[in-house]
Design an enzyme around this catalytic site. Structure first.
Site, short mmCIF file in Angstrom:
data_model
loop_
_atom_site.label_atom_id
_atom_site.label_comp_id
_atom_site.label_asym_id
_atom_site.label_seq_id
_atom_site.Cartn_x
_atom_site.Cartn_y
_atom_site.Cartn_z
N ARG A 1 0.43 -1.13 0.24
CA ARG A 1 -0.27 0.02 -0.21
C ARG A 1 1.19 1.56 -0.48
O ARG A 1 1.93 1.09 0.66
CB ARG A 1 -1.05 0.06 1.29
N LYS B 1 -1.83 -2.48 8.55
CA LYS B 1 -3.20 -2.22 8.92
C LYS B 1 -3.63 -2.68 10.28
O LYS B 1 -2.76 -3.36 9.95
CB LYS B 1 -4.24 -2.36 7.99
N HIS C 1 -2.59 2.63 -6.07
CA HIS C 1 -3.85 0.67 -5.85
C HIS C 1 -3.91 1.01 -6.73
O HIS C 1 -3.57 -0.45 -6.54
CB HIS C 1 -5.05 2.14 -4.91
N HIS D 1 -4.60 -9.60 3.85
CA HIS D 1 -5.41 -8.65 3.40
C HIS D 1 -6.11 -9.80 4.99
O HIS D 1 -5.57 -10.80 5.01
CB HIS D 1 -6.56 -9.72 2.81
N TYR E 1 -9.76 -8.52 -6.40
CA TYR E 1 -8.98 -8.59 -7.95
C TYR E 1 -9.66 -9.54 -8.31
O TYR E 1 -8.24 -9.63 -9.43
CB TYR E 1 -7.62 -8.32 -6.56
#
Length: 297
Positions: free
Chosen positions: A147, A171, A241, A267, A276
């Site tokens: 990211r 994250k 992105h 993820h 995707y």
């Protein structure tokens, strides 16, 4: 409004959100607080009920604000009430039964392999440090799928050329290890030799630096990607992105399994990765159409 300040500090220090995101959350809450003052003569977000929030939603719809923007503002509100629950300042969230407004699904169109090849192999980058850095940023996005904020916050200690790996802080401070392919390793070595010759280095811990020796920022990275890809692509959206999306799509198109791509992207669930798969499905249909005997009759 002490709770708002405490909430923003929580997002920045504990959740590791970027300053841009923290500011956006704060602006959404201030926008709602202003609505409460004007329509209910109160400004305490802690004493809100769902009918007040619903009135706010209706007012935003009437003002022509898009459903996706409204959902984002409500998401900020949800996070705030989760924080109040966590700190035991409220017993239940007024948004407990709220359902997001429906929004049309936006198709994210990845760059083609040809477009990536043209940027990385045919475009002329500036001489010296900046050109070497810019090319490495593009290649790192494409070969690791990280990211934008992960790239900006990459530290010198996160790069291990000996083991050929990259440690990424994602994250919620979740770490993951991503492989570095040989062609990228040689570019990193070249970049590091140029970086060492910068006149002044202020943010020495950070891997990527501006020419004046400070860490990158969000807008710089976005402009960089948009600038280089504008030379080879007519796609409307050209952003970091989309490069992450391209990384996942090209892996899937070339036979990678969904679980592996999920791990590389960082993820939490397969559902996030499945967005995707549409591109790889279209590629699969094309191959299927060309290869199946029944399609040739």
């Amino acid at each position: 409004m002490n709770n708002l300040k405490a909430f923003q500090e929580y997002l920045q220090l504990e959740k590791n959100y970027s300053l841009h995101t923290v500011t956006a959350y704060g602006n959404d809450l201030l926008f709602f607080q202003e609505f409460l003052k004007n329509n209910f003569d109160q400004d305490l977000l802690e004493n809100v009920n769902y009918s007040m929030i619903r009135s706010w939603i209706v007012s935003m719809v009437d003002a022509g604000i898009s459903n996706s923007s409204i959902n984002r503002k409500i998401s900020s509100l949800k996070s705030f009430y989760k924080f109040l629950l966590k700190t035991k300042q409220i017993d239940s969230s007024p948004l407990l039964k709220h359902k997001s407004l429906k929004t049309p699904k936006k198709l994210q169109i990845p760059f083609s392999e040809n477009e990536l090849d043209r940027v990385l192999n045919n475009l002329k980058f500036p001489e010296g440090y900046e050109g070497i850095r810019d090319k490495l940023i593009i290649d790192l996005f494409y070969t690791t799928g990280i990211r934008r904020i992960e790239l900006i916050n990459l530290k010198m200690q996160n790069i291990d050329l000996h083991s050929g790996t990259l440690k990424v802080l994602g994250k919620r401070n979740k770490e993951r290890i991503v492989p570095i392919i040989p062609i990228l390793a040689s570019q990193i070595k070249l970049y590091l030799s140029e970086r060492a010759q910068l006149e002044s280095i202020k943010d020495s811990d950070y891997f990527f630096l501006l020419l004046k020796g400070v860490k990158l920022n969000d807008s710089f990275v976005y402009r960089l990607i948009n600038h280089y890809f504008s030379n080879v692509s007519e796609k409307v959206k050209k952003s970091p992105h989309i490069l992450r999306h391209t990384f996942a799509t090209h892996l899937l198109n070339n036979g990678a399994d969904l679980n592996s791509v999920k791990e590389l992207l960082g993820h939490a669930s397969l559902a996030s990765t499945q967005v995707y798969t549409h591109s790889s499905l279209s590629e699969l249909k094309k191959i299927y159409g060309q290869a199946h005997p029944r399609n040739k009759k």
